[in-house]
Structures are given as C-alpha cells and as structure tokens.
Scaffold this motif. Structure first.
Motif, short mmCIF file in Angstrom:
data_model
loop_
_atom_site.label_atom_id
_atom_site.label_comp_id
_atom_site.label_asym_id
_atom_site.label_seq_id
_atom_site.Cartn_x
_atom_site.Cartn_y
_atom_site.Cartn_z
N ARG A 1 10.98 -9.97 14.02
CA ARG A 1 10.32 -9.75 12.62
C ARG A 1 11.18 -9.97 11.67
N GLU A 2 10.63 -10.59 10.73
CA GLU A 2 11.48 -11.64 9.72
C GLU A 2 10.99 -11.08 8.38
N PHE A 3 12.02 -10.78 7.50
CA PHE A 3 12.00 -10.43 6.02
C PHE A 3 11.27 -11.51 5.27
N VAL A 4 10.19 -11.38 4.47
CA VAL A 4 9.56 -12.12 3.63
C VAL A 4 9.84 -11.88 2.14
N ALA A 5 9.90 -10.75 1.67
CA ALA A 5 9.92 -10.29 0.25
C ALA A 5 10.04 -8.85 0.19
N ALA A 6 10.65 -8.54 -0.94
CA ALA A 6 10.47 -7.12 -1.14
C ALA A 6 10.73 -7.13 -2.82
N ILE A 7 9.96 -5.72 -3.33
CA ILE A 7 10.30 -5.64 -4.87
C ILE A 7 10.88 -4.24 -5.15
N THR A 8 11.32 -4.19 -6.27
CA THR A 8 12.07 -2.77 -6.38
C THR A 8 10.79 -1.91 -7.15
N ARG A 9 11.54 -0.61 -7.28
CA ARG A 9 10.22 0.40 -7.50
C ARG A 9 9.57 0.08 -9.03
N SER A 10 10.58 -0.53 -9.98
CA SER A 10 10.08 -0.69 -11.48
C SER A 10 9.12 -2.07 -11.21
N GLY A 11 9.24 -2.79 -10.42
CA GLY A 11 8.72 -4.20 -10.04
C GLY A 11 9.57 -5.28 -10.97
N GLY A 12 10.69 -4.65 -11.47
CA GLY A 12 11.40 -5.56 -12.29
C GLY A 12 11.99 -6.68 -11.59
N PHE A 13 12.46 -6.38 -10.29
CA PHE A 13 13.34 -7.16 -9.46
C PHE A 13 12.66 -7.49 -8.20
N ALA A 14 12.54 -8.87 -7.67
CA ALA A 14 11.98 -9.14 -6.27
C ALA A 14 12.95 -10.02 -5.55
N TYR A 15 12.79 -9.99 -4.44
CA TYR A 15 13.80 -10.89 -3.17
C TYR A 15 13.04 -11.25 -2.24
N TYR A 16 13.63 -12.31 -1.92
CA TYR A 16 12.51 -13.25 -0.97
C TYR A 16 13.70 -13.84 0.27
N GLY A 17 12.81 -14.06 1.45
CA GLY A 17 13.60 -14.69 2.26
C GLY A 17 13.71 -16.12 2.05
N ASP A 18 14.78 -17.02 2.55
CA ASP A 18 14.92 -18.31 2.23
C ASP A 18 13.86 -19.00 2.57
N SER A 19 13.16 -18.82 3.66
CA SER A 19 12.00 -19.72 4.13
C SER A 19 10.87 -19.64 3.19
#
Length: 125
Positions: free
Chosen positions: A45-63
């Motif tokens: 299982r590969e990480f794709v994306a996540a977002i904080t509680r506020s929606g202010g910050f997002a994080y993405y997998g390199d691919s």
C-alpha cells in the motif's frame, strides 16, 4: 463507529482525469486528518496524499506530485482526490483513511485509524 465510503473510480485512458470522493460517517471528520493510499496487485500500500485538519496543508507522494490534488469539505464530511494526467502506473485500488494523530499527517498506513473499502482505478494505455 466511523465508516468511510469511496466513490468515483473507473476505467479511463492515459491522460484522462478522475475525481475520487470519500464520505465519512460520524462526527470525527473535522477533527481528523484524511489521506489517500493506493495498492496495486502484488505491491505494498502506497501513500498518495494527505491533508491537515484545517485543510491548510497538503502532502503528496512523489509519484503523484503536480498531477493529483487533495481537498476536504468539512460541512459534507468529504475528502476528494482530483487526479489529472493519469498514467497506467496509477492503476490501483484507492483507499481513503482517517488519522487522529496530532501534527503532520503521516505517510505510513499504520498511522491511520479508519479505512474505507477502496475504489478501483484502471488507466489504459
């Protein structure tokens, strides 16, 4: 009990776009950080994306950086994954998940407390 239900998967061609949705039941959505993972046959299982509680910050997998975008609507208890310029390598079952951990949402599956059943995304060449 928290339930997550994904929708929006399907069969598309290379270069197409899809938007996945994940609706959460219960009242914890606004106090949790949602993420998207994917799993292709025979792979972890590969990480794709996540977002904080506020929606202010997002994080993405390199691919997927630069092609995918995660967002959330707390009023609708929903998290979205907009996927653009899809490639055959994006073919997988996509899962949404919620983490109750404080701070930056993690990128490891074991950091998440609730999971949906997944939705299949198939990209043909």
């Amino acid at each position: 009990q928290v339930q997550l239900v994904e929708s929006g998967g399907g069969l598309v061609q290379t270069g197409d776009s899809l938007r996945l949705s994940c609706v959460a039941s219960g009242s914890i959505f606004s106090s949790a950080a949602p993420g998207w993972f994917r799993q292709a046959p025979g792979k972890e299982r590969e990480f794709v994306a996540a977002i904080t509680r506020s929606g202010g910050f997002a994080y993405y997998g390199d691919s997927v950086k630069g092609r995918f975008s995660i967002s959330r609507d707390n009023a609708k208890n929903t998290v979205y994954l907009q996927m653009n310029r899809l490639k055959p390598d994006d073919t997988a079952v996509y899962f949404c998940a919620l983490t109750l951990r404080e701070g930056v949402p993690g990128q490891l599956p074991n950091m998440y407390h609730y999971w949906g059943q997944g939705t299949q995304v198939t990209v043909s060449s």
